[in-house]
Design an enzyme around this catalytic site. Structure first.
Site, PDB file in Angstrom:
ATOM      1  N   LYS A   1       0.886  -1.178   0.000  1.00  0.00           N
ATOM      2  CA  LYS A   1       0.000   0.000   0.000  1.00  0.00           C
ATOM      3  C   LYS A   1       0.918   1.221   0.000  1.00  0.00           C
ATOM      4  CE  LYS A   1      -1.769   3.092   1.978  1.00  0.00           C
ATOM      5  NZ  LYS A   1      -1.686   4.515   1.559  1.00  0.00           N
TER       6      LYS A   1
ATOM      7  N   GLU B   1       9.813   1.520  10.521  1.00  0.00           N
ATOM      8  CA  GLU B   1      10.830   2.580  10.408  1.00  0.00           C
ATOM      9  C   GLU B   1      10.093   3.908  10.509  1.00  0.00           C
ATOM     10  OE1 GLU B   1      13.765   2.355   7.230  1.00  0.00           O
ATOM     11  OE2 GLU B   1      14.193   4.486   7.519  1.00  0.00           O
TER      12      GLU B   1
ATOM     13  N   CYS C   1      13.938  10.539   6.488  1.00  0.00           N
ATOM     14  CA  CYS C   1      13.948  10.098   7.885  1.00  0.00           C
ATOM     15  C   CYS C   1      15.342  10.207   8.497  1.00  0.00           C
ATOM     16  CB  CYS C   1      13.396   8.688   8.012  1.00  0.00           C
ATOM     17  SG  CYS C   1      14.163   7.523   6.911  1.00  0.00           S
TER      18      CYS C   1
ATOM     19  N   GLU D   1      10.232  16.262  14.852  1.00  0.00           N
ATOM     20  CA  GLU D   1      10.683  15.984  13.492  1.00  0.00           C
ATOM     21  C   GLU D   1       9.930  16.948  12.573  1.00  0.00           C
ATOM     22  OE1 GLU D   1       9.316  12.446  11.269  1.00  0.00           O
ATOM     23  OE2 GLU D   1      11.404  12.134  10.719  1.00  0.00           O
TER      24      GLU D   1
END
Ligand code: TXE
Length: 498
Positions: free
Chosen positions: A186, A262, A296, A394
């Site tokens: 997906k 992750e 990331c 973040e």
């Protein structure tokens, strides 16, 4: 006929895709229109699949797993499919890069480099398919022999994000397939095209029907249904920490499927006074600007020794001002567009917060009007303190926060002062300092005097709230297996009932 070379232009009309399930294209019902974030025009139409479409794809993956059309092959045959896929990707490199640019906004030269990395992933995955093996125990006495078999987990669900649609896919798929698992992917609803194209590429390379399936649609419907599907044995998720948490709940509430996660990062780059400051500044500028900081492993916190802080920040700011931001279809562009409207607003709101919280703006700090798309100048804040939101959250954009330290302990403390642990780097000419910091900073990927270097031989993944498990290399392929202990009696059994 579209031209994918350096003369590439925008398509006249958006390209319509079906979804890929059980070895062929299927027409979806409703369609999602994706506009290029770099140009503001529609570029692709991808299906908003239904949960029935997902269930059919999971059933196809289950059949392909259970009848052993894939897991039952010699590893060399699976390796053959992966190597042929690498060859096709080499042939279609510029085309895949083109759709990646149009849906994601990343520069074309970067996208082509990413496809080269993806080719390497398939080659390393092919090696893993041949080398994957278990273990034996010849130490159980003459009457017993022990073997540890590695077996594929089964049907894997893979949910991927929009920042590296094809690269993150290819850091996982070759290793999932090398293990003998089958998969239902997906992708992010805004960047599905290249994940869909991999379906026809794998099929051409000889992957049996049902081994690789793609179901497109929103995270809330298709992603959620995949994560809680009772017939999916493992879920690999890459994305936000909050959705990662919901995947953990979904796995527990359904069938305790195995998980690989992750998630986010707030990655430190530690610069000592004895480093090559030009090198370190170049690494810091690259680390925060690559993929517009929507990465990331972006190095979003620079932790610099106080005695050289001003000098270092001046070099860094000068480098950041020289970065070529612009149309992602131009080969000279180094930094492209921000991928989604939501991400654009998030980044700009953090720039406002940084100013309001009292950090000193040294470079960038504004949206750039480059016509049609959404662009933000690479931004540097100095004098950032640990309590500020730009220090903790973040941001996922080209916004770098600079902290100052006096001692090695202080540098390590600042680096570890985050809930995340995805990546880190240290810059110094002193080997002792480099090793002390390497050992003490808690991160899954670490670089010394370089940044974002490496290949698919090396494992990827995070400490702390950056995730569970590892992807890529032999560590990655092993994640998609489970071990079975086999005990074999040698000779006649010593009877229990005399
Ligand atoms: O991610 P989401 P978003 C971080 C980054 C960014 C923030 C939000 O900080 O600003 O996340 O980005 C699917 N069940 N990262 O909102 O929602 C979704 O469709 C199952 C870091 O885009 O996590 C997409 O395919 N799946 C990161 C994927 O999850 C769901 C990369 C990721 O989207 C779902 C991306 C649900 N309930 C964002 N809801 C990294 N570490 O690289 C959504 N999805």
């Amino acid at each position: 006929m579209l031209d994918f070379t350096d003369r590439a232009t925008l398509p006249d009309a958006p390209r319509e895709f079906g979804f890929w399930s059980d070895g062929s294209w299927h027409k979806g019902g409703a369609l999602f229109e994706r506009r290029s974030p770099g140009h503001g025009v529609p570029v692709t139409l991808t299906p908003r699949c239904t949960v029935d479409d997902l269930n059919a794809a999971v059933a196809a993956a289950r059949r392909a797993f259970e009848d052993r059309r894939w897991a039952g092959l010699p590893g060399a045959d699976r390796a053959g499919v992966l190597l042929r896929t690498a060859d096709i990707l080499r042939r279609r490199r510029d085309e895949i890069a083109y759709w990646e640019v149009l849906e994601n906004g990343k520069p074309i030269s970067q996208a082509r480099g990413e496809i080269d990395h993806c080719i390497a992933c398939f080659e390393v995955g092919a090696g893993a398919a041949r080398l994957l093996h278990g273990d034996s125990f010849n130490s159980l006495g003459d009457g017993l022999f022990g073997m540890v078999l590695r077996e594929p987990v089964g049907v894997v669900g893979l949910i991927t994000p929009w920042n590296f649609p094809f690269l993150i896919l290819c850091e996982r798929i070759p290793f999932i397939l090398a293990s003998g698992c089958t998969v239902v992917v997906k992708p992010s609803e805004v960047t599905s095209a290249t994940t869909l194209l991999l379906g026809e590429i794998l099929s051409e390379a000889g992957a049996p029907d049902g081994v690789y399936n793609v179901v497109t649609g929103s995270g809330r419907t298709i992603g959620q249904a995949l994560s809680e599907h009772p017939d999916v044995d493992m879920l690999s998720f890459t994305g936000s920490t909050s959705v990662g948490r919901s995947c953990v709940h979904a796995a527990a509430d359904s069938n305790f499927k195995k998980l690989g996660l992750e998630l986010g990062g707030k990655n430190p780059i530690i610069v000592f006074a004895d480093s090559d400051l030009e090198d370190a500044a170049d690494g810091a500028a690259f680390g925060i600007s690559f993929n517009t900081g929507q990465c990331c492993v972006s190095s979003s916190r620079v932790i610099v020794e106080r005695s050289v802080a001003r000098e270092f920040e001046d070099i860094l700011a000068a480098k950041m001002a020289k970065i070529v931001v612009g149309d992602p279809l131009q080969t000279k562009t180094q930094v492209g567009a921000i991928t989604t409207d939501a991400q654009n607003s998030t980044i700009l709101s953090y720039i406002d917060k940084g100013k309001a919280e009292g950090a000193r703006l040294v470079a960038g700090g504004q949206a750039l009007d480059l016509g049609g798309g959404q662009y933000i100048a690479p931004t540097l804040f100095s004098g950032v303190t640990p309590g500020m939101s730009i220090a903790r959250d973040e941001i996922f954009g080209p916004v770098l926060s600079s902290f100052h330290f006096d001692t090695v302990e202080e540098a390590i403390g600042l680096a570890n002062d985050t809930v995340y642990g995805l990546a880190a780097s240290v810059w110094t000419k002193n080997i002792d300092k480099a090793l002390v910091v390497t050992r003490r900073v808690r991160a899954g990927r670490f670089w010394v005097n370089t940044i974002m270097a490496g290949g698919p031989e090396m494992p990827l993944g995070g400490f702390k709230q950056s995730g569970w498990g590892r992807e890529a290399g032999m560590y990655g392929v092993e994640e998609y297996t489970q071990v079975k202990s086999v005990h074999i009696e040698v000779g006649k059994r010593a009877h229990w009932i005399k």
